[in-house]
Design an enzyme around this catalytic site. Sequence first.
Site, mmCIF file in Angstrom:
data_model
loop_
_atom_site.group_PDB
_atom_site.id
_atom_site.type_symbol
_atom_site.label_atom_id
_atom_site.label_comp_id
_atom_site.label_asym_id
_atom_site.label_seq_id
_atom_site.Cartn_x
_atom_site.Cartn_y
_atom_site.Cartn_z
ATOM 1 N N SER A 294 -38.245 44.072 76.915
ATOM 2 C CA SER A 294 -37.770 43.773 75.144
ATOM 3 C C SER A 294 -37.768 42.492 74.953
ATOM 4 C CB SER A 294 -36.567 44.407 75.199
ATOM 5 O OG SER A 294 -36.447 46.023 75.578
ATOM 6 N N TYR B 42 -36.281 51.961 83.920
ATOM 7 C CA TYR B 42 -35.752 51.073 82.826
ATOM 8 C C TYR B 42 -35.016 52.117 81.973
ATOM 9 C CZ TYR B 42 -35.000 47.122 79.325
ATOM 10 O OH TYR B 42 -34.557 46.694 78.442
ATOM 11 N N LYS C 153 -32.643 49.836 86.170
ATOM 12 C CA LYS C 153 -32.018 48.889 85.112
ATOM 13 C C LYS C 153 -31.334 49.595 83.835
ATOM 14 C CE LYS C 153 -33.562 44.946 82.065
ATOM 15 N NZ LYS C 153 -32.846 45.337 80.630
ATOM 16 N N GLY D 280 -27.788 46.083 82.288
ATOM 17 C CA GLY D 280 -28.338 45.306 81.301
ATOM 18 C C GLY D 280 -27.564 44.730 80.234
ATOM 19 N N ASP E 45 -25.688 42.006 78.734
ATOM 20 C CA ASP E 45 -25.451 40.880 78.945
ATOM 21 C C ASP E 45 -23.650 40.478 78.894
ATOM 22 O OD1 ASP E 45 -27.915 40.853 78.899
ATOM 23 O OD2 ASP E 45 -27.996 39.120 77.627
ATOM 24 N N GLU E 46 -23.272 41.321 77.673
ATOM 25 C CA GLU E 46 -21.773 41.159 77.638
ATOM 26 C C GLU E 46 -21.027 41.749 78.455
ATOM 27 O OE1 GLU E 46 -24.029 42.179 73.761
ATOM 28 O OE2 GLU E 46 -24.092 42.656 75.770
ATOM 29 N N GLY F 257 -31.471 39.131 78.518
ATOM 30 C CA GLY F 257 -32.351 38.200 77.699
ATOM 31 C C GLY F 257 -31.765 36.894 77.320
#
Length: 308
Positions: free
Chosen positions: A49, A138, A166, A191, A193-194, A210
């Site tokens: 993505s 994914y 993922k 997946g 990020d937080e 990302g």
Amino acid sequence: MTNEKKFHGVIVAFNSCYNDEGEVDPQRAKAYTRFLLDRGVNGLYVGGSTGEGMLQSADERKRVLEAVLEENAGQGTVIAHIGAITTKESVELARHAELAGADAISSVPPYYYRVSEQGAAKHWNAILAATSLPFIIYHIPATTGFALTPSLLRQMVQNDQVIGVKITSPSPYELQQFKAIGGERFHMFNGPDEQYLAGRVMGASAGIGGTYGAMPELFVQLERSYVAGDLAQAQKVQFQINDIIADLLALPVYSAMKELLKRRGVHCGSVRAPLEEVNDSHKPQLDALYRKLMGYIAEYAPDTAAQA
């Protein structure tokens, strides 16, 4: 490097790299690869993505992967996302990834058309039959409209090539449940990020994200703190990361990440339409965000921050 070590730690969802005319730029992709590897990330996830893979032609995706692999030269793990709307293109990209030297491949389920579970299984099994590479499902239902179920995962893990998932969903519980189905040696890749730390605590071997690319030092420090058993420090770094992410989400996020990288000396161009670009009105927010980011990085990598 053993398979166990290949799929651990900080794996950056690689940003697309374009030239000033908006065309794929292998030299910029190589420079970005070097930037990340020099900061201690464990691997790169190419063509997903963040990499705008679904906005690129198959030929463009191949050129990006080849550039990353050439610069990487075996230093980190390279996972090629080869998901496409057609099985034919996914198979083509999977075969190319194996020939090019990727360590593993990964794919979203078919999207736009609402396929059944057996339709998704047929799609993934065609990819598996096309190569001998390890395969990572994914799971990102918010964008694909398809939710991996426990029953489908049980079916897929019968094939030894399927080594992990993922998972980009807001539920660490779902991550843990998928891990239980896959077993001890099955890899979960967090997946969101937080919740990198939450994912690791709940059984993820690694994270793929990302925003890692704009602040690799923070995610590397978070991983090191977690591995060392210093959960208080890991939590502190996760909170700093989340502070940056909250500000990023108030901007056109993919373009804003590239602007932060540009301020860090890494030129990846803009984003491809229809993704929204930042404009002059966003400059004060970006300037403030950059100062905050570099302040956090200076706590853990003062030499890197001084060079910025």
